[in-house]
Design a protein around this motif. Structure first.
Motif, PDB file in Angstrom:
ATOM      1  N   GLU A 124       0.837  -0.904  -0.132  1.00 21.94           N
ATOM      2  CA  GLU A 124       0.118  -0.199   0.039  1.00 21.94           C
ATOM      3  C   GLU A 124       0.756   1.219  -0.029  1.00 21.94           C
ATOM      4  N   ASN A 159      -0.849  -1.478  -4.190  1.00 24.43           N
ATOM      5  CA  ASN A 159      -2.163  -1.967  -3.718  1.00 24.43           C
ATOM      6  C   ASN A 159      -3.133  -0.958  -3.160  1.00 24.43           C
ATOM      7  N   ARG A 160      -4.347  -0.605  -3.238  1.00 30.44           N
ATOM      8  CA  ARG A 160      -5.273   0.241  -2.547  1.00 30.44           C
ATOM      9  C   ARG A 160      -4.951   1.526  -2.920  1.00 30.44           C
ATOM     10  N   GLU A 191      -8.179   1.412  -5.091  1.00 29.95           N
ATOM     11  CA  GLU A 191      -9.180   0.999  -3.953  1.00 29.95           C
ATOM     12  C   GLU A 191     -10.476   1.225  -4.645  1.00 29.95           C
ATOM     13  N   LYS A 196     -13.769  -4.548  -2.981  1.00 31.17           N
ATOM     14  CA  LYS A 196     -14.240  -4.921  -1.719  1.00 31.17           C
ATOM     15  C   LYS A 196     -15.460  -5.765  -1.780  1.00 31.17           C
TER      16      LYS A 196
END
Length: 238
Positions: A124, A159-160, A191, A196
């Protein structure tokens, strides 16, 4: 290798319903004292309805009892037990992914590092995550000779990522400085709600929405980059 078993759930691995049977049919049971190639007895298909996934993705289910492996860390060649269990079985697969717990110093990590050819780091774009990535590189450099002399680092995936945040843009620059731009996948994992949803409802990204399909396309690009990196770093290591 993650005792939480998140990947096992998110891929809907077809595991027994009874808790005691689920433990016996898991990677935790195999790794107690594995015979050569024993992991084959617990392999199950991905549980998505679409055969595109179930015919191509096979899972060795995780279980909470993986945490108990640390109690036997002092036995001879304990860190090689996954390597022994995989021996001869991996020849049937194009790619084997070992999902690790989110820490650096644990017996599960030692077992995973000992069995792997290459290491891929999701990172991240946050201060603590970038520092953790630095420490992982340092640990591989420091302990490669005892755990796995052939272990190479393929690189990192951001990531994200939230491109509208200046701090994320700055951290991506810091990630690139750890080992160079070639170690960082140019495709960022943003993200997104669709990702999610996949984690929450355990379904393919392409089944979610147009956004999910775009995310799936991004992961396809990441996979293409990864295969090139694997060929590059294993060739260099050889």
């Amino acid at each position: 290798m993650d005792a939480q078993g998140n990947l096992t759930r998110r891929l809907r691995a077809q595991v027994p319903a009874a808790p005691e049977d689920r433990a016996r049919a898991s990677l935790a049971a195999v790794l107690q004292r594995p015979a050569v190639g024993e992991i084959e007895r617990i392999l199950v298909p991905c549980g998505y309805d679409d055969p595109t996934y179930s015919e191509r993705i096979t899972i060795a289910p995780g279980h909470l009892e993986l945490e108990l492996l640390s109690l036997t860390a002092g036995t001879a060649s304990a860190e090689k037990r996954l390597l022994r269990a995989l021996h001869g079985v991996t020849d049937e697969f194009d790619l084997v992914v070992i999902d690790c717990p989110p820490n650096l110093l644990s017996h599960q990590i030692d077992i995973a590092f000992s069995a792997a050819d290459v290491l891929l780091l999701p990172c991240e774009p946050e201060y603590d995550a970038v520092e953790s990535a630095r420490r992982i590189y340092e640990r591989v450099d420091r302990d490669r000779h005892t755990l796995n002399p052939d272990l190479a680092v393929a690189g990192m995936i951001v990531n994200r990522y939230r491109p509208n945040l200046n701090v994320h843009q700055e951290r991506v620059g810091e990630i690139s400085k750890i080992r160079g731009d070639e170690h960082v996948c140019p495709t960022r994992v943003h993200e997104l709600v669709s990702i999610k949803n996949q984690a929450e409802y355990a379904r393919p990204l392409r089944a979610d929405s147009a956004q999910g399909r775009e995310a799936a396309d991004a992961f396809r690009d990441i996979y293409t980059w990864l295969r090139t990196r694997i060929a590059t770093v294993t060739g260099a290591a050889a």
